[in-house]
Scaffold this active site. Structure first.
Site, PDB file in Angstrom:
ATOM      1  CE1 TYR A 144     -39.696 -21.008  -6.288  1.00 47.69           C
ATOM      2  CE2 TYR A 144     -38.056 -21.015  -4.539  1.00 47.69           C
ATOM      3  CZ  TYR A 144     -38.584 -20.446  -5.679  1.00 47.69           C
ATOM      4  OH  TYR A 144     -38.007 -19.316  -6.226  1.00 47.69           O
ATOM      5  CG  ASP A 247     -34.152 -28.202  -3.259  1.00 46.22           C
ATOM      6  OD1 ASP A 247     -33.283 -27.751  -2.483  1.00 46.22           O
ATOM      7  OD2 ASP A 247     -34.869 -27.490  -3.975  1.00 46.22           O
ATOM      8  CE  LYS A 275     -34.133 -20.805   1.292  1.00 46.00           C
ATOM      9  NZ  LYS A 275     -35.247 -19.943   1.376  1.00 46.00           N
TER      10      LYS A 275
HETATM   11  N1  PMP Z   1     -34.966 -25.016  -3.086  1.00 48.59           N
HETATM   12  C1  PMP Z   1     -35.745 -24.866  -2.015  1.00 48.59           C
HETATM   13  C2  PMP Z   1     -36.271 -26.083  -1.320  1.00 48.59           C
HETATM   14  C3  PMP Z   1     -36.058 -23.585  -1.546  1.00 48.59           C
HETATM   15  O1  PMP Z   1     -36.859 -23.465  -0.482  1.00 48.59           O
HETATM   16  C4  PMP Z   1     -35.511 -22.475  -2.205  1.00 48.59           C
HETATM   17  C5  PMP Z   1     -35.790 -21.054  -1.737  1.00 48.59           C
HETATM   18  N2  PMP Z   1     -36.795 -20.880  -0.837  1.00 48.59           N
HETATM   19  C6  PMP Z   1     -34.699 -22.685  -3.321  1.00 48.59           C
HETATM   20  C7  PMP Z   1     -34.433 -23.963  -3.731  1.00 48.59           C
HETATM   21  C8  PMP Z   1     -34.085 -21.529  -4.048  1.00 48.59           C
HETATM   22  O2  PMP Z   1     -33.075 -20.981  -3.304  1.00 48.59           O
HETATM   23  P1  PMP Z   1     -32.622 -19.458  -3.546  1.00 48.59           P
HETATM   24  O3  PMP Z   1     -33.764 -18.595  -3.168  1.00 48.59           O
HETATM   25  O4  PMP Z   1     -31.400 -19.313  -2.686  1.00 48.59           O
HETATM   26  O5  PMP Z   1     -32.269 -19.353  -4.998  1.00 48.59           O
END
Ligand code: PMP
Length: 447
Positions: A144, A247, A275
């Site tokens: 994701y 990511d 995060k």
């Molecule tokens: N990349 C990863 C690996 C994630 O886990 C998430 C959100 N869980 C995102 C991108 C997207 O981040 P956001 O919810 O802050 O837009």
């Protein structure tokens, strides 16, 4: 039985009137009877609108690595708020926060701040495409990377059985509203399969603008990279002039100050963070190697955001990194998370249940199935019915992992030995009760 007490139910009725499904992000909707409304959090505990207390293992989907309302970070944020937040110009605290990020990561030359992980991956992908003048993106099944159109394919919501052949996987669109043509820019492969990856690059390497990967599959079970997988990815990207994007939205500042790069020893060209970088305050960043920053500067590649680098986000980042810098938080989590993983493993074994505890002490999952999961398709072997019902029974008893069977449990520095002991008691009770009712349990997938 509903998870909602009377006040929570009333708040949820109010929230449903004004927000679609009563939530601001689709993953927070647990159905009309069970969606909770939270009053506040403190350390490892959260309190719902009825004052019911939970040991929290969701931590807002991962960011709250120091615990809720950490006094040091809260103080820094409060001070920043009284000095103004955005100026349409660079500000001092933003520079200090960027310096702290660069120093923590060790490998990155420069960063740009954004506000969310979604924005960070969107800009990282544009950077890669602009840099290489190519369009194709490769991602891995179950990964994701945020909620924008280019990455909402074969995410952790896709039924494993719909993903097509392993040799030529189908990118499964995870939302309506994505133009059909976007699919032609994305290819998907199973995580951890070095052979398929190598074959793919033989055929398509010259077309690949970027590979975007969660170096540890934090959005499905916390599956770790198998030896050689990230190294092969690094080599193939270098040979083909494809940009390697890690990511690190979940792994960054959580596996350690230097995130997955430190944990796995492979250095990307670009990485995205969010995060745990701000302990729950909205901040994210795109970090780049020297070569990429040069390409970004000279290449006319757009990145913008009114709130990017705002003072509150910068103050949260600086303070969080200060709290993380001496390593004590990571040592605490290694101990408490490790103890929890060991305890859960023992309970599965005591029940003679096929299963394993997957991942890292900071972010791990309970996999109820045969063998070790190494890719998203292995979720087909996960007994999510037993798992979901166990977690619901835990929440009723005041311990809250995410009820989604693919999500990991997250640890914070605020989780105590007493929290761990209580959690193991509650898991044991909930698991035993669930197994006893196994014949008559509802399946959440069928709802
Ligand atoms: N990349 C990863 C690996 C994630 O886990 C998430 C959100 N869980 C995102 C991108 C997207 O981040 P956001 O919810 O802050 O837009």
């Amino acid at each position: 039985m509903s998870l909602q007490g009377p006040k929570t139910a009333e708040w949820f009725r109010r929230s449903k009137r004004v927000m679609v499904n009563g939530v601001s992000s689709q993953f927070r909707y647990w159905g009309d009877a069970d969606t909770l409304v939270i009053d506040r959090g403190l350390g490892s505990h959260i309190f719902d609108a009825d004052g019911r207390e939970y040991i929290d293992y969701q931590l807002g989907f991962g960011p709250v690595i120091l615990g809720h309302a950490d006094p040091y970070v809260s103080q820094a944020v409060a001070e920043a708020a009284f000095r103004g937040n955005v100026y349409a110009m660079t500000q001092e605290i933003e520079v200090e926060a960027a310096e702290a990020v660069i120093a923590a990561l060790g490998w990155a030359s420069q960063i740009r701040f954004t506000n969310t992980g979604t924005e960070a991956t969107m800009h990282a992908i544009r950077l890669a495409r602009g840099w290489g003048a190519r369009d194709l993106i490769l991602k891995f099944e179950g990964g994701y990377h945020g909620a924008h159109d280019y990455v909402l394919f074969s995410t952790a919501g896709a039924p494993p059985a719909h993903l097509g052949s392993r040799l030529r996987p189908l990118p499964i669109q995870a939302s309506s509203g994505i133009p059909e043509s976007i699919r032609s820019y994305i290819r998907t492969l199973p995580f951890n399969d070095i052979e398929l990856l190598t074959e793919f690059f033989e055929d398509h390497g010259h077309e690949v603008a970027a590979v975007i990967v969660e170096p540890m599959a934090a959005n499905f079970l916390g599956v770790l990279p198998e030896p050689g997988f990230l190294e092969t990815l690094r080599t193939l990207c270098s040979e083909n002039q494809s940009v390697l994007i890690f990511d690190e939205v979940k792994t960054g500042f959580r596996l350690g100050l230097d995130g997955a790069v430190g944990a796995f020893g492979v250095v990307p060209d670009v990485a995205t963070f969010a995060k745990s970088m701000g302990n729950g305050f909205p901040v994210a960043a795109i970090a780049v190697s020297e070569e990429m920053s040069e390409g970004w500067r000279l290449g006319g590649i757009a990145q913008a955001g009114t709130y990017s680098g705002n003072a509150i986000a910068a103050a949260a980042t600086k303070a969080t990194i200060e709290r993380l810098s001496d390593g004590e938080v990571y040592r605490t989590i290694a101990r408490t998370g490790g103890a929890l993983m060991d305890g859960l493993r023992k309970i599965l074994a005591d029940h003679g249940m096929a299963g394993s505890i997957v991942g890292h002490p900071s972010m791990f999952s309970v996999f109820l199935g045969e063998g070790k999961p190494t890719e998203y398709r292995d979720l087909a072997r996960h007994d999510s019915r037993i798992y979901n019902n166990t977690v619901l029974a835990m929440i009723e008893r005041g311990v809250m992992p995410c009820p989604d069977a693919k999500e990991t449990w997250f640890m914070s520095a605020a989780h105590s030995d007493a929290d761990v002991a209580r959690t193991l008691d509650v898991f044991e009770e909930a698991f035993t009760e669930t197994l006893a009712r196994a014949g008559s349990l509802p399946s959440f997938e069928d709802e």
